[in-house]
Design a protein around this motif. Structure first.
Motif, PDB file in Angstrom:
ATOM      1  N   ASN A 248      45.956  51.124  63.583  1.00 65.04           N
ATOM      2  CA  ASN A 248      45.192  52.111  64.333  1.00 65.04           C
ATOM      3  C   ASN A 248      43.806  51.612  64.760  1.00 65.04           C
ATOM      4  N   TRP A 249      43.628  50.313  64.866  1.00 64.49           N
ATOM      5  CA  TRP A 249      42.323  49.777  65.239  1.00 64.49           C
ATOM      6  C   TRP A 249      41.879  50.253  66.619  1.00 64.49           C
ATOM      7  N   GLN A 250      42.856  50.536  67.504  1.00 65.78           N
ATOM      8  CA  GLN A 250      42.492  50.944  68.863  1.00 65.78           C
ATOM      9  C   GLN A 250      41.660  52.222  68.878  1.00 65.78           C
ATOM     10  N   SER A 251      41.907  53.103  67.889  1.00 63.92           N
ATOM     11  CA  SER A 251      41.159  54.364  67.845  1.00 63.92           C
ATOM     12  C   SER A 251      39.689  54.155  67.511  1.00 63.92           C
ATOM     13  N   PHE A 252      39.353  52.989  66.987  1.00 67.49           N
ATOM     14  CA  PHE A 252      37.975  52.716  66.583  1.00 67.49           C
ATOM     15  C   PHE A 252      37.314  51.648  67.456  1.00 67.49           C
ATOM     16  N   ASP A 253      37.997  51.262  68.520  1.00 62.77           N
ATOM     17  CA  ASP A 253      37.425  50.302  69.452  1.00 62.77           C
ATOM     18  C   ASP A 253      36.512  51.024  70.438  1.00 62.77           C
ATOM     19  N   ASN A 254      35.378  50.402  70.759  1.00 63.15           N
ATOM     20  CA  ASN A 254      34.422  50.956  71.728  1.00 63.15           C
ATOM     21  C   ASN A 254      33.902  52.337  71.328  1.00 63.15           C
ATOM     22  N   THR A 255      33.652  52.497  70.036  1.00 66.62           N
ATOM     23  CA  THR A 255      33.036  53.742  69.576  1.00 66.62           C
ATOM     24  C   THR A 255      31.525  53.684  69.787  1.00 66.62           C
ATOM     25  N   LYS A 256      30.913  54.850  69.714  1.00 66.50           N
ATOM     26  CA  LYS A 256      29.448  54.945  69.726  1.00 66.50           C
ATOM     27  C   LYS A 256      28.989  55.382  68.340  1.00 66.50           C
ATOM     28  N   ARG A 257      27.740  55.072  68.041  1.00 68.65           N
ATOM     29  CA  ARG A 257      27.268  55.293  66.671  1.00 68.65           C
ATOM     30  C   ARG A 257      25.842  55.821  66.655  1.00 68.65           C
ATOM     31  N   VAL A 258      25.613  56.790  65.761  1.00 70.67           N
ATOM     32  CA  VAL A 258      24.270  57.304  65.476  1.00 70.67           C
ATOM     33  C   VAL A 258      24.006  57.084  63.994  1.00 70.67           C
ATOM     34  N   SER A 259      22.851  56.525  63.664  1.00 70.18           N
ATOM     35  CA  SER A 259      22.504  56.271  62.261  1.00 70.18           C
ATOM     36  C   SER A 259      21.163  56.909  61.939  1.00 70.18           C
ATOM     37  N   ILE A 260      21.078  57.505  60.753  1.00 71.83           N
ATOM     38  CA  ILE A 260      19.808  58.046  60.277  1.00 71.83           C
ATOM     39  C   ILE A 260      19.598  57.600  58.841  1.00 71.83           C
ATOM     40  N   ARG A 261      18.344  57.533  58.437  1.00 75.46           N
ATOM     41  CA  ARG A 261      17.998  57.152  57.073  1.00 75.46           C
ATOM     42  C   ARG A 261      17.921  58.399  56.213  1.00 75.46           C
ATOM     43  N   ALA A 262      18.677  58.414  55.124  1.00 72.90           N
ATOM     44  CA  ALA A 262      18.671  59.538  54.180  1.00 72.90           C
ATOM     45  C   ALA A 262      18.027  59.084  52.878  1.00 72.90           C
ATOM     46  N   TYR A 263      17.297  59.988  52.245  1.00 77.21           N
ATOM     47  CA  TYR A 263      16.547  59.629  51.047  1.00 77.21           C
ATOM     48  C   TYR A 263      17.038  60.406  49.838  1.00 77.21           C
ATOM     49  N   VAL A 264      17.389  59.674  48.782  1.00 78.16           N
ATOM     50  CA  VAL A 264      17.731  60.279  47.503  1.00 78.16           C
ATOM     51  C   VAL A 264      16.452  60.723  46.813  1.00 78.16           C
ATOM     52  N   ASN A 265      15.454  59.875  46.844  1.00 75.89           N
ATOM     53  CA  ASN A 265      14.101  60.155  46.362  1.00 75.89           C
ATOM     54  C   ASN A 265      13.167  59.188  47.071  1.00 75.89           C
ATOM     55  N   LYS A 266      11.890  59.156  46.668  1.00 76.06           N
ATOM     56  CA  LYS A 266      10.915  58.333  47.395  1.00 76.06           C
ATOM     57  C   LYS A 266      11.192  56.842  47.268  1.00 76.06           C
ATOM     58  N   ASP A 267      11.986  56.458  46.282  1.00 77.95           N
ATOM     59  CA  ASP A 267      12.258  55.036  46.050  1.00 77.95           C
ATOM     60  C   ASP A 267      13.657  54.598  46.463  1.00 77.95           C
ATOM     61  N   ALA A 268      14.518  55.530  46.796  1.00 76.91           N
ATOM     62  CA  ALA A 268      15.915  55.179  47.082  1.00 76.91           C
ATOM     63  C   ALA A 268      16.376  55.858  48.370  1.00 76.91           C
ATOM     64  N   SER A 269      17.030  55.098  49.228  1.00 74.79           N
ATOM     65  CA  SER A 269      17.528  55.646  50.481  1.00 74.79           C
ATOM     66  C   SER A 269      18.833  54.945  50.859  1.00 74.79           C
ATOM     67  N   TYR A 270      19.504  55.498  51.829  1.00 77.88           N
ATOM     68  CA  TYR A 270      20.728  54.901  52.343  1.00 77.88           C
ATOM     69  C   TYR A 270      20.872  55.316  53.803  1.00 77.88           C
ATOM     70  N   GLU A 271      21.848  54.766  54.491  1.00 77.01           N
ATOM     71  CA  GLU A 271      22.058  55.051  55.896  1.00 77.01           C
ATOM     72  C   GLU A 271      23.267  55.950  56.072  1.00 77.01           C
ATOM     73  N   ASP A 272      23.058  57.079  56.742  1.00 75.72           N
ATOM     74  CA  ASP A 272      24.158  57.961  57.125  1.00 75.72           C
ATOM     75  C   ASP A 272      24.555  57.631  58.560  1.00 75.72           C
ATOM     76  N   ASN A 273      25.855  57.666  58.823  1.00 77.01           N
ATOM     77  CA  ASN A 273      26.358  57.271  60.134  1.00 77.01           C
ATOM     78  C   ASN A 273      27.262  58.333  60.740  1.00 77.01           C
ATOM     79  N   LEU A 274      27.173  58.436  62.046  1.00 80.13           N
ATOM     80  CA  LEU A 274      28.094  59.232  62.842  1.00 80.13           C
ATOM     81  C   LEU A 274      28.706  58.297  63.880  1.00 80.13           C
ATOM     82  N   ILE A 275      30.013  58.102  63.798  1.00 83.63           N
ATOM     83  CA  ILE A 275      30.746  57.305  64.775  1.00 83.63           C
ATOM     84  C   ILE A 275      31.590  58.260  65.609  1.00 83.63           C
ATOM     85  N   TYR A 276      31.557  58.107  66.920  1.00 80.97           N
ATOM     86  CA  TYR A 276      32.328  59.044  67.735  1.00 80.97           C
ATOM     87  C   TYR A 276      32.946  58.339  68.941  1.00 80.97           C
TER      88      TYR A 276
END
Length: 278
Positions: A248-276
């Motif tokens: 099913n790789w074709q369904s994920f070819d040429n996708t667009k992506r939005v990324s935001i930084r999410a924070y667990v606390n002031k010292d720890a963070s990660y990246e949240d993604n929206l692929i569409y």
């Protein structure tokens, strides 16, 4: 015309996408007009925030909310939840915010919870009493945990209109998604529990594991929006799918992506993604 919508879920829910809402609304512009002729399926409905916003932004669309966690019952019970909050707050006079609750006070609160004659939800109470976003699956684990004074200062606003216009169902994603395979105007909203993260707030009996994730990937077809985070390595997996031409790789070819930084606390963070992909 776009209608006014809630910018966050009316009651606590771990993983609601309130930080993505403005991006989500922008992506929905790929659906023309007021959504006439379209179906939007919130496959992992959670708090219903995505379904709610979709219905307000595209009011003529058919919007299906898969309420697997029975969040709708919580929304309807906000008056009871506020009443229980007042009872618990009565035990916490003199406690400062985030202060550990003594064992004696905790036992008195548990007794009142057990006596309470209205709706009660361990997920909501976990957000009031457990530290640093900790989640538990049931009342027994909540009662055994260490408690802290984290109750909200104010009552929750009654949200009788929050679920207006939504079709509410409760079924497995493996049964729900195939119902729309032949409909090119059925948009899938995919926000599954993230792999390698805590999932105790979700109602499923078993964790959403690797096999579930692979099943979901195989069922995914455009148009869709797929949420994930760097903590679950979803983006890396998509890159691997494309480079190796996996199922099913074709369904994920040429996708667009939005990324935001999410924070667990002031010292720890990660990246949240929206692929569409439309």
């Amino acid at each position: 015309m776009m209608q006014k919508y809630y910018s966050k879920a009316p009651l606590p829910f771990v993983g609601q996408k309130r930080n993505f809402i403005k991006h989500f609304v922008s992506v929905l512009d790929n659906i023309p007009g007021d959504g006439e002729g379209w179906t939007i399926v919130d496959v992992f409905g959670g708090s219903g925030l995505l379904a709610h916003v979709a219905k307000r932004v595209k009011p003529a669309a058919r919007v299906i909310y898969n309420d697997y966690d029975d969040y709708a019952s919580r929304v309807r019970a906000i008056p009871d939840i506020n009443r229980l909050r007042h009872i618990i707050q009565g035990h916490l006079a003199g406690y400062s915010k985030n202060q550990r609750i003594s064992d004696s006070t905790k036992q008195a609160i548990i007794a009142d919870i057990e006596r309470f004659d209205g709706y009660k939800c361990h997920v909501v109470l976990s957000s009031w009493l457990l530290f640093s976003g900790r989640q538990v699956e049931d009342w027994q684990k909540l009662y055994k945990a260490e408690w802290y004074a984290k109750l909200p200062i104010n009552d929750y606003l009654v949200a009788d209109d929050y679920l207006d216009g939504l079709e509410i169902t409760r079924q497995s994603y493996t049964d729900l998604i195939p119902l729309f395979d032949s409909n090119p105007k059925a948009l899938l909203l995919l926000d599954p529990p993230y792999l390698s993260t805590a999932q105790a707030a979700y109602a499923q009996v078993n964790r959403f594991g690797l096999v579930d994730f692979l099943k979901l990937v195989s069922l995914t077809r455009p148009p869709y929006l797929f949420f994930s985070s760097t903590r679950s390595e979803f983006v890396d997996y998509v890159d691997t799918m494309l480079s190796m031409r996996l199922d099913n790789w074709q369904s994920f070819d040429n996708t667009k992506r939005v990324s935001i930084r999410a924070y667990v606390n002031k010292d720890a963070s990660y990246e949240d993604n929206l692929i569409y992909k439309f």
